[in-house]
Scaffold this motif. Structure first.
Motif, PDB file in Angstrom:
ATOM      1  N   ASN A 111     -36.135  -4.506 -25.071  1.00 22.87           N
ATOM      2  CA  ASN A 111     -36.375  -5.413 -25.924  1.00 22.87           C
ATOM      3  C   ASN A 111     -35.596  -6.152 -26.658  1.00 22.87           C
ATOM      4  O   ASN A 111     -36.197  -7.074 -27.687  1.00 22.87           O
ATOM      5  N   HIS A 115     -37.767 -12.080 -24.203  1.00 20.86           N
ATOM      6  CA  HIS A 115     -38.812 -11.924 -23.346  1.00 20.86           C
ATOM      7  C   HIS A 115     -39.993 -12.655 -23.675  1.00 20.86           C
ATOM      8  O   HIS A 115     -40.342 -12.923 -24.804  1.00 20.86           O
ATOM      9  N   ASP A 117     -44.184 -10.789 -23.607  1.00 19.57           N
ATOM     10  CA  ASP A 117     -44.764  -9.493 -23.364  1.00 19.57           C
ATOM     11  C   ASP A 117     -45.495  -9.611 -21.957  1.00 19.57           C
ATOM     12  O   ASP A 117     -46.282 -10.676 -21.779  1.00 19.57           O
ATOM     13  N   HIS A 264     -39.609 -13.703 -27.417  1.00 17.74           N
ATOM     14  CA  HIS A 264     -39.238 -13.073 -28.763  1.00 17.74           C
ATOM     15  C   HIS A 264     -38.085 -11.890 -28.230  1.00 17.74           C
ATOM     16  O   HIS A 264     -38.234 -11.634 -27.092  1.00 17.74           O
ATOM     17  N   ARG A 279     -47.941  -1.884 -31.457  1.00 19.51           N
ATOM     18  CA  ARG A 279     -48.433  -3.118 -31.018  1.00 19.51           C
ATOM     19  C   ARG A 279     -49.753  -3.082 -30.226  1.00 19.51           C
ATOM     20  O   ARG A 279     -50.040  -2.015 -29.441  1.00 19.51           O
TER      21      ARG A 279
HETATM   22 FE   LIG Z   1     -41.932  -7.626 -26.976  1.00 20.05          FE
END
Ligand SMILES: [Fe+2]
Length: 296
Positions: A111, A115, A117, A264, A279
Motif C-alpha cells: 500500500n 496505486h 484500489d 494514492h 475502509r
Molecule cells: Fe489503497
C-alpha cells in the motif's frame, strides 16, 4: 444546515463542512457529495466519529459495497473486522501490531506504492472511503495524485502513445516489485491478471485520466521491460508534486477518493504503535475493456 465544500489546498481536494455522517443523508446531500467528487476527486470530512455500521450505511449512498474477496492474503479466521469493512490497519485480530516478518504485514506494505484500489479487479472500484479511527502520531500520511491533471499535462506525442494501450494489473506484480513473491498456488490463481485501459474517460464529466497503478506488470502486445519502463515513466510524471495532495490524518477524519481519477499511497509510520484505519469500497459498474475468455 446544508453542507458546503471548500478547497483543501490543492484543486482536486475539497473539505466538506456542515455534515454529520452518522445521520441519514438527504438526496440533496448525496447529490452534492457526488457532484463534489466529480469536481474534486478527493473529499475530506473532519471530526466524524462513526461506527463500522454507520460507515457502511453512508457508503451505500454511492453504490454497492465491493466484495472484498480476492484482494488479500489474510485468511477468513484471521480477519479483524466484519464483512464489508476492509482492514487497512497494522493490527491482528487481537488489536496488536503485526510482527515485522508477518506475511500479512509484508503484503500490506504494498500500500506504500502508488496505486488505484481494486485496479486488479475486472470491474475496478468507484470510491474508497477511509476512516481514521486511530491515526499515527507521526507519518502515515495518505498521498493522492490527480490522474486527470497528469493526463492533461502529457505531451501530444505521449498522448498518442498511451491512448489505446491495454495494461495487465495484478497484486502479483505490485507485491513482486517489492520482492514479495512467496505466494501459494491458490493465491496466484486468485490474483490472476486483469486487463484495463491505460486512458479512461470519467462516466459523468467525460474527462480523460491515466489509469495507472503499481499493480500494472505488462502492456498487451509489448515486451515486458519496455512496458515497465513506460509505466515507471508515467507514474513518475503523474506523481510530481504539482499533481499531489498529502493528507495529514487527524483522528475521526473520513476521506473519500475516486479511484477512477486518482492514485494514492500511504507513507511510513511507527509500526510498533496501532494505526487503525478502516475502509469501505464502492464497487465500480463497468469494465474499462473486455477481458479475454481466459479472464485475462
Ligand atoms: Fe489503497
Amino acid at each position: 444546515m446544508t453542507l458546503s465544500i471548500h478547497s483543501a489546498g490543492r484543486e482536486f481536494a475539497g473539505e466538506v463542512r456542515d455534515i454529520d455522517l452518522r445521520r441519514p443523508m438527504s438526496q440533496a446531500d448525496v447529490a452534492a457529495i457526488e457532484a463534489g467528487m466529480d469536481c474534486y476527486a478527493v473529499l475530506i470530512f473532519r471530526d466524524q466519529p462513526i461506527s463500522d455500521d454507520q460507515q457502511m450505511t453512508f457508503t451505500k449512498n454511492f453504490g454497492r459495497i465491493e466484495n472484498a474477496q480476492g484482494g488479500t492474503i489474510t485468511k477468513d479466521d484471521e480477519y479483524r473486522l466484519k464483512d464489508g469493512m476492509i482492514d487497512v490497519s497494522n493490527l491482528d485480530k487481537n488489536g496488536q501490531p503485526l510482527d515485522r516478518n508477518d506475511r500479512r504485514r509484508m503484503f500490506n506494505l504494498g500500500n506504500r506504492l502508488w496505486h488505484s484500489d481494486s485496479s486488479y479487479r475486472a470491474v475496478p472500484a468507484k470510491y474508497s472511503l477511509l476512516s481514521g479511527r486511530v491515526v499515527a502520531a507521526q507519518g502515515g500520511n495518505t498521498e493522492f495524485a490527480d490522474m486527470r491533471a497528469a493526463y492533461d499535462a502529457l505531451e501530444p506525442q505521449m498522448r498518442a502513445v498511451v491512448e489505446d494501450l491495454i495494461c495487465e494489473h495484478s497484486l502479483i506484480y505490485s507485491r513482486g516489485s517489492m520482492g514479495f513473491t512467496e505466494l501459494t498456488e491458490a493465491e496466484r490463481a486468485m490474483f490472476k491478471p486483469v486487463r484495463q485501459r491505460l486512458v479512461r474517460t470519467h462516466p459523468v464529466t467525460g474527462r480523460k485520466s491515466l489509469f495507472l497503478s503499481s499493480h500494472i506488470g505488462a502492456i498487451v502486445g509489448w515486451p515486458i521491460p519496455e512496458a515497465r519502463d513506460l509505466i515507471r515513466d508515467l507514474i513518475e510524471h503523474a506523481t510530481q508534486r504539482e499533481f499531489v495532495y498529502a493528507h495529514t490524518w487527524r483522528q475521526h477524519d473520513l476521506v473519500i477518493w475516486d479511484n477512477r481519477q486518482t492514485m494514492h499511497r500511504v507513507r511510513r509510520f511507527d509500526e510498533s504503535q496501532p494505526r487503525d484505519m478502516r475502509r469501505t469500497t464502492v464497487a465500480g459498474d463497468r469494465m474499462t475493456v473486455e477481458q479475454t475468455a481466459a479472464g485475462q
